[in-house]
Design a protein around this motif. Structure first.
Motif, PDB file in Angstrom:
ATOM      1  N   HIS A 203       3.460  -7.360  -1.998  1.00  0.00           N
ATOM      2  CA  HIS A 203       2.698  -6.545  -3.363  1.00  0.00           C
ATOM      3  C   HIS A 203       1.140  -5.702  -2.904  1.00  0.00           C
ATOM      4  O   HIS A 203       1.366  -4.560  -4.032  1.00  0.00           O
ATOM      5  N   ARG A 204       0.357  -5.748  -1.851  1.00  0.00           N
ATOM      6  CA  ARG A 204       0.066  -4.351  -1.823  1.00  0.00           C
ATOM      7  C   ARG A 204       0.704  -2.869  -1.160  1.00  0.00           C
ATOM      8  O   ARG A 204       0.808  -2.055  -0.839  1.00  0.00           O
ATOM      9  N   ILE A 207       1.940  -1.187  -4.228  1.00  0.00           N
ATOM     10  CA  ILE A 207       1.417  -0.295  -4.670  1.00  0.00           C
ATOM     11  C   ILE A 207       0.888   0.779  -3.692  1.00  0.00           C
ATOM     12  O   ILE A 207      -0.383   1.275  -3.746  1.00  0.00           O
ATOM     13  N   GLY A 208       1.690   1.132  -1.773  1.00  0.00           N
ATOM     14  CA  GLY A 208       1.458   1.712  -1.157  1.00  0.00           C
ATOM     15  C   GLY A 208      -0.148   1.105  -0.579  1.00  0.00           C
ATOM     16  O   GLY A 208      -0.463   2.246   0.120  1.00  0.00           O
ATOM     17  N   GLU A 209      -0.866  -0.132  -0.786  1.00  0.00           N
ATOM     18  CA  GLU A 209      -2.383  -0.462   0.380  1.00  0.00           C
ATOM     19  C   GLU A 209      -1.663  -0.203   1.582  1.00  0.00           C
ATOM     20  O   GLU A 209      -2.617   0.350   2.486  1.00  0.00           O
ATOM     21  N   ILE A 210      -0.890  -1.192   1.411  1.00  0.00           N
ATOM     22  CA  ILE A 210      -0.051  -0.889   3.217  1.00  0.00           C
ATOM     23  C   ILE A 210       0.807  -0.582   3.606  1.00  0.00           C
ATOM     24  O   ILE A 210       2.664   0.015   2.392  1.00  0.00           O
ATOM     25  N   THR A 211       1.879  -0.747   4.408  1.00  0.00           N
ATOM     26  CA  THR A 211       2.937  -0.087   4.263  1.00  0.00           C
ATOM     27  C   THR A 211       3.827  -0.885   5.344  1.00  0.00           C
ATOM     28  O   THR A 211       3.162  -2.340   5.918  1.00  0.00           O
ATOM     29  N   ASP A 214       2.636  -1.826   8.854  1.00  0.00           N
ATOM     30  CA  ASP A 214       2.134  -2.572   9.093  1.00  0.00           C
ATOM     31  C   ASP A 214       2.628  -4.336   9.131  1.00  0.00           C
ATOM     32  O   ASP A 214       1.420  -4.488   9.676  1.00  0.00           O
ATOM     33  N   PHE A 228      -3.843  -9.258   4.992  1.00  0.00           N
ATOM     34  CA  PHE A 228      -4.057  -8.819   4.030  1.00  0.00           C
ATOM     35  C   PHE A 228      -4.031  -9.337   2.342  1.00  0.00           C
ATOM     36  O   PHE A 228      -3.644  -9.143   0.846  1.00  0.00           O
TER      37      PHE A 228
END
Length: 311
Positions: A203-204, A207-211, A214, A228
């Motif tokens: 999910h993250r 939405i671009g919060e992690i790659t 990562d 996460f």
């Protein structure tokens, strides 16, 4: 009653939002606790003993729904011969809460352990998460990062003494009606919260919060802490458990009950909230229909005699 007992393997499904998890706990309602309560009310377990011998295969947290889990129980051999699977299933179904489905039962060897399964299958409906965005074809590549044998410490709530090495046999999109609604993950066994932490990582990323880098680093470097987060339980289904003695049945009916989330520039927060409320009901409807398909009772053939045989 005799002193001989038989070991019975059974399979059940349940809605997780009405229980504080599957495993028995003091002073709260659990799935295992309800099963023991009903077995004892039928005098199928030793009511004089505080101990019990009813064990479930896979532990699930509060809120996690289950299409098909399994377990084992020991009962008197004479009682089992008198009951037959059909009578036992009907008696339990009449007394269990409606959100627990007792689906089938069979005799197994005395050393059969329900926790030693071939594999377990989970499905997570990612589109139920706030702000989820399907990333397109790259989603399959993201899922493939979680396949293989590795130390899953960064994707679990690791219990003391628990081996963190886990083998994920498959991780692929969950597609309904041509739409990717989430993912399906298959493994020999899972750590506590492993699927929900995998879901939150996906999910993250969406939405671009992690790659993806990562996530890959968290898998390849378990000694470097990475957290996460944990996705909500209510979009997770334990789809089934497979054993040599009881193979995991596939559904013969295509799933049509999942409506797509509202989309477009005019979509309001209240619209998304109402859609999620409806989508939670869809999850439950799916399971009731699956149980209706899976819960076919065995047919008992009775001996018939004609008048000449009766003589």
């Amino acid at each position: 009653m005799t002193n001989q007992s038989v070991r019975l393997a059974f399979r059940i499904g349940y809605l997780g939002d009405g229980y504080h998890g599957s495993q028995i706990q003091p002073d709260v309602v659990t799935v295992q606790g309800e099963l023991i309560r009903v077995f004892r009310s039928l005098k199928w377990l030793d009511t004089a003993s505080k101990e019990h011998n009813l064990v479930l295969s896979s532990r699930t947290d509060a809120g996690v729904h289950v299409r098909l889990n399994g377990g084992v129980v020991q009962i008197d051999e004479e009682l089992w011969n008198a009951l037959t699977p059909r009578k036992m299933i009907r008696a339990l179904d009449d007394r269990l809460p409606k959100d627990i489905a007792f689906l089938d039962v069979k005799q197994v060897d005395q050393d059969w352990n329900p926790r030693m399964a071939n594999h377990r299958v989970y499905r997570y409906r990612l589109e139920g998460l706030e702000f989820w965005k399907y990333p397109g074809e790259v989603f399959t590549e993201w899922l493939q990062m979680f396949e293989g044998t590795y130390n899953a410490t960064n994707f679990a709530r690791l219990e003391e003494g628990k081996n963190p090495i886990r083998t994920i046999l498959s991780c692929k999109p969950w597609i309904i009606g041509g739409r990717t609604v989430g993912f399906e993950i298959i493994g020999e066994a899972f750590l506590w919260n492993q699927v929900r932490r995998t879901a939150m990582a996906l999910h993250r990323m969406s939405i671009g919060e992690i790659t993806p880098h990562d996530v890959k680093q968290a898998i390849e470097n378990p000694d470097i802490e990475a957290d996460f987060g944990v996705a909500p339980a209510d979009w997770l289904i334990l789809w089934g458990v497979d054993w040599d003695e009881m193979k995991l049945p596939q559904s013969n009916n295509e799933i049509h009950c999942f409506t797509a989330p509202p989309s477009g520039p005019a979509v309001e927060r209240t619209m998304r909230k109402r859609w999620r409320d409806g989508a939670r009901h869809e999850m439950k409807s799916l399971l009731y229909h699956q149980w209706a398909e899976l819960g076919e009772l065995p047919i008992v053939k009775h001996n018939t005699f004609n008048s000449e045989e009766l003589g």
